[in-house]
Design a protein around this motif. Structure first.
Motif, PDB file in Angstrom:
ATOM      1  N   ASP A 196      -0.086   2.391   3.133  1.00 17.43           N
ATOM      2  CA  ASP A 196       0.407   1.221   3.847  1.00 17.43           C
ATOM      3  C   ASP A 196       0.485   0.038   2.892  1.00 17.43           C
ATOM      4  N   SER A 219       3.088  -0.351  10.135  1.00 14.80           N
ATOM      5  CA  SER A 219       1.674   0.062  10.179  1.00 14.80           C
ATOM      6  C   SER A 219       1.390   0.862  11.452  1.00 14.80           C
ATOM      7  N   GLN A 254      -3.513  -1.026   4.483  1.00 14.43           N
ATOM      8  CA  GLN A 254      -2.999  -2.311   4.020  1.00 14.43           C
ATOM      9  C   GLN A 254      -4.164  -3.124   3.445  1.00 14.43           C
TER      10      GLN A 254
HETATM   11 MG   LIG Z   1       1.882  -3.537   8.202  1.00 10.22          MG
END
Ligand SMILES: [Mg+2]
Ligand SMILES: Nc1ncnc2c1ncn2[C@@H]1O[C@H](COP(=O)(O)OP(=O)(O)O)[C@@H](O)[C@H]1O
Length: 278
Positions: A180, A59, A103
């Motif tokens: 992500d 990330s 994410q």
């Molecule tokens: Mg991550």
């Protein structure tokens, strides 16, 4: 002396310049470096799948690429410009050319699907409402969720929320998409529908992308299938064939330990990669 260069006509920038290029990038927070001496490119038309265990810096790497984090050392080139030298206001137009799927999707629960998807457009107050509506419907249609336009995210399933997050990332017809872990926390069947969308974007719009995943199944599906627009679904590539533009990066303990094709990934001698694949 640069005489030899006249032998070759210069290529237009858009054809030869990587969409993303990291040159010897390092970043640490309070402890040891999270990423160290990372270099790779995303070329026009390429899909790069970034693998690595939890906490390895995947990330962080995506946030470096769209300028949400600044490296301690090295250069990050986005559309050919070194964003580490830009001021925040100079960065905005470059960031607007990328789509980011965070994410967990990261939708705003207090906004409708329409306003979530329109988020980037609403920041630009010169676009009329009807035009925003039209583009939101178009993006929702791409992900098969037109009917969710007036709803709030909490009334949607986990898979639908991810699709809305993808629609939001596509709203500006991005020239690069950063995904992500788009299938993180989803069951295998729902994950496959999300990967099919990623593939649709790859094969219909040919948008270059960098996709983080810990799921090898996602990676293999992307390599061994293509999106068939006429059938509106993914289909197998012929036995033994893989998508030539879809390739792999792998991080281990802050280092880039692999950069290459699926074939090379499956035949590498790197012990860590082999263990990860098993
Ligand atoms: Mg991550
Ligand atoms: N803004 C931050 N401040 C301090 N530490 C951070 C920050 N962002 C990430 N980290 C640390 O960097 C490491 C890599 O995180 P991350 O990139 O989120 O891993 P992952 O590969 O699971 O996506 C972790 O140890 C995390 O705690």
């Amino acid at each position: 002396m640069n005489a030899p260069s006249i032998l070759v006509a210069p290529k237009p920038l858009s054809d030869s310049t990587p969409v993303v290029e990291l040159r010897r990038v390092s970043i640490a927070f309070d402890g040891p470096p999270v990423l160290e001496d990372i270099s790779f490119t995303v070329a026009p038309g390429e899909t790069r799948i970034l693998l690595g265990p939890a906490g390895v810096g995947k990330s962080v790497l995506l946030k470096l690429i769209n300028g949400l984090l600044l490296p301690d050392r090295g250069q990050v080139l986005l559309f050919g410009e070194d964003i580490t030298t830009l001021k925040e206001n100079e960065l905005f137009p470059l960031r607007a050319r990328t789509g980011m799927v965070f994410q967990e999707g990261a939708l705003f629960d207090s906004l409708t699907v329409r306003d979530n998807v329109a988020y980037q457009l609403i920041q630009n107050s010169t676009i009329p409402d009807e035009e925003i509506d039209r583009r939101v419907r178009q993006a929702l249609s791409f992900v098969g969720l037109e009917q969710t336009f007036p709803l709030y995210p909490d009334s949607l399933s986990g898979g639908m929320r991810r699709r809305v997050a993808i629609a939001r990332a596509l709203i500006n017809n991005p020239e690069l998409i950063l995904y992500d872990s788009p299938t993180g926390g989803l069951d295998p069947v729902t994950s496959a529908t999300i990967i099919e969308l990623v593939m649709k974007e790859r094969d219909v719009h040919r948008t270059p992308s960098l996709l983080v995943t810990h799921r090898l199944q996602d990676a293999f599906t992307l390599c061994t299938h293509r999106f068939d627009a006429a059938r509106n679904s993914m289909v197998d590539l012929p036995q033994g064939k893989t998508d030539p533009g879809t390739t792999f990066l792998m991080l281990e303990e802050g280092r880039l330990i692999f950069d290459g094709s699926l074939h090379d990934l499956l035949h590498t001698n790197n012990q860590f990669v082999r263990e990860f694949l098993e």
